[in-house]
Design a protein around this motif. Structure first.
Motif, PDB file in Angstrom:
ATOM      1  N   LEU A 175     -20.738  14.173  24.635  1.00  0.00           N
ATOM      2  CA  LEU A 175     -21.742  14.278  23.586  1.00  0.00           C
ATOM      3  C   LEU A 175     -22.711  13.102  23.626  1.00  0.00           C
ATOM      4  O   LEU A 175     -23.914  13.268  23.422  1.00  0.00           O
ATOM      5  N   GLU A 234     -20.197  11.182  10.111  1.00  0.00           N
ATOM      6  CA  GLU A 234     -20.108   9.740   9.880  1.00  0.00           C
ATOM      7  C   GLU A 234     -20.484   9.394   8.440  1.00  0.00           C
ATOM      8  O   GLU A 234     -19.928   8.479   7.849  1.00  0.00           O
ATOM      9  N   GLY A 238     -23.389   6.483  14.183  1.00  0.00           N
ATOM     10  CA  GLY A 238     -23.463   7.937  14.248  1.00  0.00           C
ATOM     11  C   GLY A 238     -24.600   8.469  13.403  1.00  0.00           C
ATOM     12  O   GLY A 238     -25.380   9.315  13.834  1.00  0.00           O
ATOM     13  N   ILE A 265     -25.119  13.729  26.518  1.00  0.00           N
ATOM     14  CA  ILE A 265     -26.114  14.757  26.195  1.00  0.00           C
ATOM     15  C   ILE A 265     -27.134  14.189  25.214  1.00  0.00           C
ATOM     16  O   ILE A 265     -28.339  14.397  25.357  1.00  0.00           O
ATOM     17  N   THR A 266     -26.638  13.434  24.226  1.00  0.00           N
ATOM     18  CA  THR A 266     -27.552  12.813  23.271  1.00  0.00           C
ATOM     19  C   THR A 266     -28.560  11.926  23.981  1.00  0.00           C
ATOM     20  O   THR A 266     -29.762  11.985  23.710  1.00  0.00           O
ATOM     21  N   VAL A 307     -22.996  14.789  14.080  1.00  0.00           N
ATOM     22  CA  VAL A 307     -22.613  13.376  14.100  1.00  0.00           C
ATOM     23  C   VAL A 307     -22.974  12.712  12.780  1.00  0.00           C
ATOM     24  O   VAL A 307     -22.160  12.000  12.182  1.00  0.00           O
ATOM     25  N   ILE A 342     -33.812  20.724  26.441  1.00  0.00           N
ATOM     26  CA  ILE A 342     -32.483  21.293  26.565  1.00  0.00           C
ATOM     27  C   ILE A 342     -32.546  22.673  27.215  1.00  0.00           C
ATOM     28  O   ILE A 342     -31.563  23.193  27.711  1.00  0.00           O
ATOM     29  N   LEU A 387     -32.316  11.191  16.716  1.00  0.00           N
ATOM     30  CA  LEU A 387     -32.507  12.421  17.491  1.00  0.00           C
ATOM     31  C   LEU A 387     -33.522  13.327  16.814  1.00  0.00           C
ATOM     32  O   LEU A 387     -34.486  13.784  17.426  1.00  0.00           O
ATOM     33  N   VAL A 388     -33.278  13.589  15.540  1.00  0.00           N
ATOM     34  CA  VAL A 388     -34.167  14.496  14.813  1.00  0.00           C
ATOM     35  C   VAL A 388     -35.566  13.901  14.728  1.00  0.00           C
ATOM     36  O   VAL A 388     -36.571  14.588  14.916  1.00  0.00           O
ATOM     37  N   VAL A 428     -31.142  14.090  25.931  1.00  0.00           N
ATOM     38  CA  VAL A 428     -32.067  14.819  25.066  1.00  0.00           C
ATOM     39  C   VAL A 428     -32.993  13.861  24.322  1.00  0.00           C
ATOM     40  O   VAL A 428     -34.189  14.110  24.165  1.00  0.00           O
ATOM     41  N   GLY A 436     -28.018  10.348  14.839  1.00  0.00           N
ATOM     42  CA  GLY A 436     -28.436  11.662  14.387  1.00  0.00           C
ATOM     43  C   GLY A 436     -29.863  11.648  13.877  1.00  0.00           C
ATOM     44  O   GLY A 436     -30.699  12.471  14.267  1.00  0.00           O
TER      45      GLY A 436
END
Lengths: 315, 670
Positions: free
Chosen positions: B244, A128, B292, B247-248, A124, B257, B299-300, B251, B296
């Motif tokens: 997606l 983007e 987006g 799921i994001t 993602v 997961i 998440l990380v 998580v 990302g």
């Protein structure tokens, strides 16, 4: 037969049945020109799926390849426009792809974040970021020798095809013979056992992600030179396509097993469905359903076949 | 619940607090009750799916087919109601049954036949969406649903609480009880930790897994009904990409997961983080791509932070598995730095790009000075066509001294368009200009904007006439379809076969043009025949492959009409590489993308209007409306460098479509 093909059996049978059906329903499908076009269109998918196979064998997954593909293509185009010698483009693609793959691999193997999460995030984020940086604009006005590396269409096609074939065969050979590649199987099969056997498992996982990144970068450049400019939205859905090819080819998602011949079969099967449906003059509206159906049938076939085989209780 | 999950929830809660603090400062009207409920409304569909996804992931599985199931359930519901004449309730029940059936297919393969969930749902992901597209022919959509049904997705209880919030609340309670307060829920954890162990502990693994996937299918179909009520239309593209996001969310909320750990509360936190981020970006008028990128990074970051914390703790407890190494710290730091660099780099890019001062990032400061703010939305930001429009919009914004917010979905997505408009209403901009992706779905929100005194114009593609003040009409669909058919006839001398490469099969605009091409051919050129229609998903490479195949399967096709900006050069390249001199390409695209092929004679004609002028006129009209210089009933208006522009009814007419050919194409650069 079954022994020879092992787990690729289901994919192979589906492909064979499909090809036989085509031979009767649409014999013109087997024209040389058509086969050449289909092969060229799937060169990049095959390279990426090859890398994906190794990542899945090591019991990880990479869903960011589509975004990597787009970034490498755009970067390759920009470099070519900036005056980089054309013959260096594939190496530039490999370098950029490896770097992006290393970012995934680093997070997975050294920070120990689950690969599906890491690559979901990078998928993602990179996509983007690229959209934002380019605003969606294509890379245009490339030097005249960008297309086909300046070799002309016929020679360019031959270069693309043979480069891919050589690379695929080399990795295929290596996966059976080189200790480095065997350690991928060992790590995917049982990481702890592999570690105790002296394999640096973290490095192996890291290397698998770098490799899939490098192959994606190369695939992206090889695909880009078939055209005269580079779009910014390339590679959408490529991750699902390559994962599907790998699993249809019989590689279990749980890792430790899987063969590249199977992946080749998977790529071939998924690659011919699209054009074949046009040849069969089916309505395009049902195409996605048919694709999904074929994946499911293959999977079902595999499941039933392995049931019927009466595996020993411990398997 | 284990410690790692708890820790990640804590980190996530902190991040949400940071988000709220940040957006309250830079976003307009972010911290308000109305916006809170708006956020909740947007969260319902994704929320339902995320809730159902939680037990799926808890058991070590995954379900990629949820978004596609939404599309299928929506189409079944709409089709049964409108075509088969079922009562609404019966149609809804059937849609729910379809959801259960779909979940049943997944369950059968996963639970009974032990196939990996990833592969199975990858297959059903294509299958469900494919059936939905097959049933509707991609294009058909079902709207005009009764108000009593729309109330489910658009109404308010007691004037403030969105109706669908009740559904979400019920689902939260249900899933919380199921996962955390029942024997069945404990079984999910056991299965996730070890399916074999669970079986030896006398847990009916197959039945539990079946239940999980059935519920997932059911939740998707409920989400589909709410989605349909929300945007007022049932179409095969409902829920695209939702798997997606769900799921994001799960998580992000700390669910492993690999299965075996995670909570419903965590999922709700993850959901909140994503929804608040998107909403906040709209209200702060920051570009949508940031959503987006930050998701990302988020998440990380949450996972890395959790790992880091767990390692520090484990190091104390002398656990040999977790040792904090310098290399690990270095990777973590570099990730954060890379994330920061991306943001910094893009900010630099933004500033560099929009030096004219028309960008959104500084609007908050400028609005105070009494400048008008016009929010303008393309159908998709990444489309080269809309990129070329943007230049005109910025030119006009500078000339007429207004703040321009240019934002929209990064890929065509009607539901996202509604979210942007909702955000702009909350922000209370002065005028909104929308290129409508889906008339039925967006008209409701546009009416809401008008009722709050915001001026609304549509451009490029129209909404319902009562939902906007004016439509900037660049060319009618009849005009475009007719011109394309005429150009094709010119090449074919009125006789022979042609093929069409369209964008997406479900794109409303393209389907309308195709319809008028067919009508024109039927009435005026009876000896011409449409041999085949193929989609290219607005992907140049796919248009290329499709054209290659068409050339071989239909050798009699002499003209290919591309109805997609990337599709025309893709088709032209295929014709060029095939060496077929007798086949020509025409279509709707941008002059710059097609120039080389036009000069080589592969492309004979590109039909389009002057995109820059279209956007220029749109911004001018929106500003004039907001300033009160343009009233309903006017018959013409002064539009800067375009001079006097004619108004017919509520259509502001730009002019007829322009045909770019070898003779004139070099005069244009867009």
């Amino acid at each position: 037969m079954r022994k020879l093909l092992q787990r690729e059996f289901a994919g192979f049978i589906t492909l064979a049945l499909f090809l036989i059906y085509l031979a009767f329903a649409a014999p013109s499908f087997y024209s040389l020109g058509n086969l050449r076009d289909i092969a060229l269109a799937n060169v990049s998918v095959l390279l990426i799926s090859t890398g994906m196979t190794l990542v899945i064998v090591v019991a990880e997954i990479d869903i960011s390849v589509g975004s990597l593909f787009a970034i490498c293509g755009v970067c390759g185009g920009l470099l070519a426009r900036g005056g980089l010698p054309i013959w260096m483009l594939p190496f530039a693609g490999i370098a950029i792809g490896s770097a992006l793959g290393a970012a995934n691999g680093g997070l997975v193997s050294f920070v120990k974040a689950p690969s599906i999460v890491v690559t979901l995030a990078t998928m993602v984020a990179w996509r983007e970021a690229l959209n934002w940086a380019t605003g969606g604009a294509w890379v245009e006005n490339l030097p005249a020798n960008f297309q086909w590396f300046g070799l002309g269409q016929a020679a360019g096609e031959a270069v693309l095809f043979s480069a891919t074939a050589v690379l695929f065969l080399a990795i295929l050979w290596a996966s059976h013979n080189l200790p480095a590649f065997r350690s991928i199987y060992a790590t995917g099969s049982d990481a702890e056992a592999a570690r105790l056997a002296g394999i640096n498992t973290k490095l192996v996982v890291f290397a698998a992600f770098v490799l899939v990144g490098a192959l994606t970068g190369l695939a992206s450049v090889l695909n880009a030179v078939r055209f005269s400019d580079v779009p910014a939205n390339a590679g959408i859905g490529l991750e699902l396509q390559s994962i599907a090819a790998v699993v249809v080819g019989g590689t279990p998602i749980t890792g430790g097993r899987g063969r590249l011949m199977g992946t080749l079969i998977g790529v071939a099967l998924l690659g011919i469905i699209g054009p074949a449906l046009t040849y069969l003059q089916l309505s395009p509206y049902w195409e996605k359903a048919i694709q999904g159906g074929i994946i499911l049938v293959t999977v079902l076939f595999d499941a039933l076949a392995s049931r019927a085989e009466k595996r020993p209780a411990l398997a | 619940m284990n410690r790692a999950t708890k820790r990640q929830e804590f980190i996530l809660a902190l991040l949400i607090a940071v988000e709220i603090a940040l957006f309250s400062t830079i976003g307009k009207n972010f911290f308000s009750a109305a916006n809170f409920f708006e956020c909740v409304r947007l969260a319902v569909e994704i929320g339902l799916i995320s809730l159902a996804m939680t037990p799926v992931i808890l058991t070590g599985g995954i379900d990629l087919s949820v978004g596609s199931m939404m599309g299928l359930a929506a189409v079944v519901f709409g089709g049964l109601w409108q075509v088969a004449g079922f009562p609404l309730a019966a149609a809804a029940v059937c849609a729910l049954i379809v959801g259960l059936l779909g979940g049943g297919i997944n369950a059968l393969l996963i639970a009974r036949l032990n196939v990996s969930p990833l592969i199975v749902t990858l297959g059903t992901y294509s299958l469900f969406r494919g059936i939905a597209e097959g049933i509707t022919g991609g294009a058909r959509s079902y709207s005009n649903l009764p108000a009593s049904f729309l109330y489910l997705g658009q109404g308010y209880i007691a004037g403030v609480v969105p109706t669908q919030m009740l559904v979400l609340a019920a689902a939260i309670v249900f899933y919380w009880l199921l996962v955390h307060r029942s024997v069945i829920g404990r079984a999910f954890y056991a299965i996730g930790l070890s399916p074999h162990g669970a079986r030896y502990a006398a847990i009916p693994v197959t039945r539990r897994l079946t239940l999980v996937y059935l519920l997932s299918g059911l939740a998707s179909s409920i989400a589909a009904l709410i989605y349909v009520a929300h945007i007022g239309q049932a179409k095969s593209d409902a829920g695209t990409g939702y798997e997606l996001i769900a799921i994001t969310a799960v998580v992000l909320g700390g669910t492993s997961i690999f299965g075996g750990s995670g909570t419903i509360r965590g999922t709700l936190l993850g959901l909140a983080a994503i929804v608040i981020l998107e909403d906040g970006l709209h209200l702060a008028a920051l570009p949508a791509e940031l959503a987006g990128i930050s998701t990302g990074v988020l998440l990380v970051l949450t996972i890395a932070l959790e790992r880091l914390a767990s390692r520090q703790r484990a190091a104390v407890a002398e656990n040999q598995e977790f040792e904090m190494k310098n290399s690990q710290l270095a990777i973590l730091c570099s990730t954060v730095i890379v994330g920061a660099l991306i943001v910094a780099g893009s900010n630099w890019y933004l500033v560099k790009n929009l030096r004219s001062g028309t960008s959104g990032d500084t609007t908050a400061a400028k609005e105070g000075q009494g400048r008008l703010t016009v929010a303008m939305m393309p159908k998709s930001k990444g489309d080269p066509y809309f990129i070329s429009c943007r230049a005109g919009a910025e030119e006009a914004a500078k000339e007429f001294n207004v703040n321009l917010i240019w934002d929209g979905p990064t890929q065509v997505d009607p539901a996202k368009q509604n979210e942007f408009v909702e955000g702009w209403i909350t922000r209370h901009v002065d005028a909104i200009a929308v290129s409508v992706g889906n008339a039925a779905s967006i008209s409701t929100v546009l009416r809401k904007a008008r009722s709050q005194g915001i001026k609304v114009v549509t451009w490029d593609a129209d909404a319902a006439p009562d939902a906007r003040d004016y439509f900037i009409n660049q060319a009618t669909p009849q005009g475009i379809g007719g011109t394309l058919a005429d150009e094709a006839a010119k090449i074919l001398h009125g006789k022979g076969e042609f093929a069409i490469i369209t964008g997406a099969l479900s794109a409303a605009n393209q389907n309308l043009w195709i319809q008028y091409i067919k009508e024109r051919v039927a009435s005026k050129y009876p000896e011409m025949k449409l041999a085949i229609l193929r989609p290219c998903d607005d992907d140049r490479d796919k248009a290329f492959s499709e054209t290659q195949t068409i050339l071989k399967v239909y050798p009699k096709v002499k003209v290919i009409i591309g109805i997609s900006a990337p599709g025309v050069p893709g088709a032209a390249e295929a014709v060029k590489q095939s060496g077929r001199q007798d086949v020509k390409v025409i279509g709707l695209s941008l002059p710059n993308l097609c120039k080389p092929y036009v000069h080589e004679g592969v492309i004979q004609a590109v039909v389009l209007w002057k995109t820059r002028d279209l956007a220029y006129l749109t911004v001018k009209a929106a500003a004039a409306l907001a300033r009160g210089e343009l009233h309903s009933g006017a018959t013409s208006f002064q539009a800067g460098r375009l001079g006097d522009v004619k108004i017919e009814g509520t259509d502001i007419i730009l002019g007829s479509p322009f045909v770019f050919t070898r003779e004139n194409i070099d005069q244009f650069n867009f």
